[in-house]
Design a protein around this motif. Structure first.
Motif, PDB file in Angstrom:
ATOM      1  N   ARG A 123       1.110  -1.172  -0.003  1.00 23.53           N
ATOM      2  CA  ARG A 123       0.152  -0.085   0.143  1.00 23.53           C
ATOM      3  C   ARG A 123       0.907   1.169  -0.019  1.00 23.53           C
ATOM      4  N   ALA A 124       2.296   1.037  -0.300  1.00 26.99           N
ATOM      5  CA  ALA A 124       2.863   2.094  -0.490  1.00 26.99           C
ATOM      6  C   ALA A 124       2.900   3.233   0.650  1.00 26.99           C
ATOM      7  N   ASP A 125       3.086   2.599   1.913  1.00 22.48           N
ATOM      8  CA  ASP A 125       3.103   3.012   3.003  1.00 22.48           C
ATOM      9  C   ASP A 125       4.482   3.135   3.733  1.00 22.48           C
ATOM     10  N   ARG A 126       5.475   3.999   3.228  1.00 21.46           N
ATOM     11  CA  ARG A 126       6.778   3.628   3.700  1.00 21.46           C
ATOM     12  C   ARG A 126       6.972   4.241   5.261  1.00 21.46           C
ATOM     13  N   GLY A 127       6.118   5.447   5.578  1.00 21.59           N
ATOM     14  CA  GLY A 127       5.944   5.987   6.753  1.00 21.59           C
ATOM     15  C   GLY A 127       5.856   5.196   7.941  1.00 21.59           C
ATOM     16  N   LEU A 128       4.910   4.146   7.899  1.00 21.99           N
ATOM     17  CA  LEU A 128       4.467   3.302   8.778  1.00 21.99           C
ATOM     18  C   LEU A 128       5.727   2.042   8.810  1.00 21.99           C
ATOM     19  N   LEU A 129       6.209   1.795   7.810  1.00 21.22           N
ATOM     20  CA  LEU A 129       7.153   0.918   7.857  1.00 21.22           C
ATOM     21  C   LEU A 129       8.301   1.560   8.407  1.00 21.22           C
ATOM     22  N   GLU A 130       8.803   2.541   8.208  1.00 23.03           N
ATOM     23  CA  GLU A 130       9.913   3.265   8.786  1.00 23.03           C
ATOM     24  C   GLU A 130       9.612   3.543  10.497  1.00 23.03           C
ATOM     25  N   THR A 131       8.272   3.585  10.844  1.00 23.12           N
ATOM     26  CA  THR A 131       8.162   3.922  12.214  1.00 23.12           C
ATOM     27  C   THR A 131       8.407   2.561  12.807  1.00 23.12           C
ATOM     28  N   ILE A 132       7.891   1.509  12.570  1.00 24.70           N
ATOM     29  CA  ILE A 132       7.836   0.042  12.899  1.00 24.70           C
ATOM     30  C   ILE A 132       9.381  -0.308  12.686  1.00 24.70           C
ATOM     31  N   GLU A 133      10.095   0.042  12.055  1.00 30.83           N
ATOM     32  CA  GLU A 133      11.291  -0.774  11.745  1.00 30.83           C
ATOM     33  C   GLU A 133      12.132   0.020  12.819  1.00 30.83           C
ATOM     34  N   LYS A 134      12.339   1.432  13.340  1.00 36.30           N
ATOM     35  CA  LYS A 134      12.909   2.032  14.127  1.00 36.30           C
ATOM     36  C   LYS A 134      12.542   1.926  15.520  1.00 36.30           C
ATOM     37  N   TRP A 135      11.324   1.554  15.527  1.00 35.36           N
ATOM     38  CA  TRP A 135      10.846   1.100  16.975  1.00 35.36           C
ATOM     39  C   TRP A 135      11.608   0.245  17.973  1.00 35.36           C
ATOM     40  N   PRO A 136      12.050   0.485  19.022  1.00 34.04           N
ATOM     41  CA  PRO A 136      12.743  -0.523  19.819  1.00 34.04           C
ATOM     42  C   PRO A 136      11.700  -1.423  20.666  1.00 34.04           C
ATOM     43  N   VAL A 137      11.535  -2.609  20.237  1.00 28.18           N
ATOM     44  CA  VAL A 137      10.725  -3.344  20.668  1.00 28.18           C
ATOM     45  C   VAL A 137      10.610  -3.624  22.268  1.00 28.18           C
ATOM     46  N   PRO A 138       9.614  -3.147  22.907  1.00 29.41           N
ATOM     47  CA  PRO A 138      10.094  -3.305  24.553  1.00 29.41           C
ATOM     48  C   PRO A 138       9.647  -4.952  25.020  1.00 29.41           C
ATOM     49  N   GLU A 139      10.415  -5.399  25.923  1.00 30.58           N
ATOM     50  CA  GLU A 139      10.063  -6.476  26.443  1.00 30.58           C
ATOM     51  C   GLU A 139       8.903  -6.788  27.603  1.00 30.58           C
ATOM     52  N   PHE A 140       8.208  -7.490  27.921  1.00 30.79           N
ATOM     53  CA  PHE A 140       7.413  -7.558  28.959  1.00 30.79           C
ATOM     54  C   PHE A 140       8.151  -7.844  30.097  1.00 30.79           C
ATOM     55  N   PRO A 141       8.065  -7.062  31.291  1.00 27.60           N
ATOM     56  CA  PRO A 141       9.246  -7.027  32.250  1.00 27.60           C
ATOM     57  C   PRO A 141       8.899  -8.353  33.315  1.00 27.60           C
ATOM     58  N   LEU A 142       7.934  -9.106  33.098  1.00 30.09           N
ATOM     59  CA  LEU A 142       7.583 -10.342  33.914  1.00 30.09           C
ATOM     60  C   LEU A 142       7.411 -11.722  33.253  1.00 30.09           C
ATOM     61  N   ARG A 143       7.876 -12.525  34.076  1.00 33.05           N
ATOM     62  CA  ARG A 143       8.010 -13.971  33.603  1.00 33.05           C
ATOM     63  C   ARG A 143       6.981 -14.844  34.221  1.00 33.05           C
ATOM     64  N   GLY A 144       6.477 -16.078  33.652  1.00 28.15           N
ATOM     65  CA  GLY A 144       5.667 -16.925  34.500  1.00 28.15           C
ATOM     66  C   GLY A 144       6.136 -17.328  35.826  1.00 28.15           C
ATOM     67  N   ASP A 145       7.287 -17.657  35.949  1.00 27.26           N
ATOM     68  CA  ASP A 145       7.737 -18.096  37.241  1.00 27.26           C
ATOM     69  C   ASP A 145       7.908 -16.909  38.274  1.00 27.26           C
ATOM     70  N   GLN A 146       8.046 -15.448  37.568  1.00 26.46           N
ATOM     71  CA  GLN A 146       8.307 -14.566  38.702  1.00 26.46           C
ATOM     72  C   GLN A 146       6.713 -14.413  39.207  1.00 26.46           C
ATOM     73  N   LEU A 147       5.819 -14.518  38.278  1.00 24.26           N
ATOM     74  CA  LEU A 147       4.349 -14.355  38.764  1.00 24.26           C
ATOM     75  C   LEU A 147       3.976 -15.436  39.804  1.00 24.26           C
ATOM     76  N   ILE A 148       4.268 -16.684  39.448  1.00 23.28           N
ATOM     77  CA  ILE A 148       3.805 -17.682  40.498  1.00 23.28           C
ATOM     78  C   ILE A 148       4.450 -17.177  41.825  1.00 23.28           C
ATOM     79  N   LYS A 149       5.737 -16.691  41.835  1.00 27.83           N
ATOM     80  CA  LYS A 149       6.409 -16.430  42.971  1.00 27.83           C
ATOM     81  C   LYS A 149       5.754 -15.274  43.597  1.00 27.83           C
ATOM     82  N   GLU A 150       5.515 -14.125  42.910  1.00 27.27           N
ATOM     83  CA  GLU A 150       5.187 -12.862  43.509  1.00 27.27           C
ATOM     84  C   GLU A 150       3.702 -12.924  44.089  1.00 27.27           C
TER      85      GLU A 150
END
Length: 195
Positions: A123-150
């Protein structure tokens, strides 16, 4: 056929093939939407896009595309791209794709990147492409084993339920919550559920 789809005369050739009732010879069914394909053909970055990306716009449903994929012996990558475009082509909001990327397991992100690139090029949307390509993907700060413990959760379906609840809340807050904030939220929800 794949070359026809991205060629300059796609609409003329496909219409003539349909008029001459030739579609069945190449396993195209009556549900093949030339009009939709041609409209997307006019918008796409034809220098860069793969033919399967344009082709996917001729189908309203992934099952129709799946039949063609098997008949034409498309690669797994072409299948993934086609299915991705059919499922997500009506979306254009950045947050939707950010959430989708965050939910994609790390070992599958190369597939997401490939299909998302094709979606944007189709769809010739290079703006959206560049935005997502440059976005630093965050990681969810909690794991399942930590959830069980907490939370003191027993192993089982509650872990998945609260993990999903925490991740949803984290995404709603623009990925800004840290581990302690997510745990605090989930503790409150778990206490409500227990009482």
């Amino acid at each position: 056929m794949r070359q026809i789809v991205v060629g300059r005369f796609a609409e003329v050739i496909l219409t003539k093939m349909k008029d001459l009732d030739l579609f069945h010879l190449i396993n195209l069914r009556h549900t093949f939407r030339i009009d939709t394909l041609c409209k997307q053909h006019a918008l796409a970055d034809l220098e860069s896009v793969q033919p399967v990306s344009i082709l996917s716009y001729a189908f309203d449903h992934h099952l129709e595309f799946g039949k063609l994929r098997r008949d034409w012996k498309m690669s797994m990558d072409e299948d993934y791209i086609g299915m991705f475009l059919i499922k997500h082509r009506h979306r254009s909001d950045i947050k939707y794709f950010q959430d989708l990327l965050v939910d994609t397991p790390k070992h599958c992100r190369h597939k997401f990147d490939m299909a998302f690139r094709e979606l944007c090029l189709s769809r010739a949307d290079r703006g959206l492409l560049e935005t997502i390509e440059k976005w630093p993907v965050p990681e969810f700060p909690l794991r399942g084993d930590q959830l069980i413990k907490e939370l003191g959760l027993p192993k089982g379906p509650l872990v998945s339920r609260y993990f999903t609840m925490g991740k949803t809340r984290w995404k709603e807050n623009q990925y800004s919550m840290d581990k302690e904030e997510v745990v605090s939220y989930l503790k409150g929800e778990y206490e409500k559920w227990k009482s």
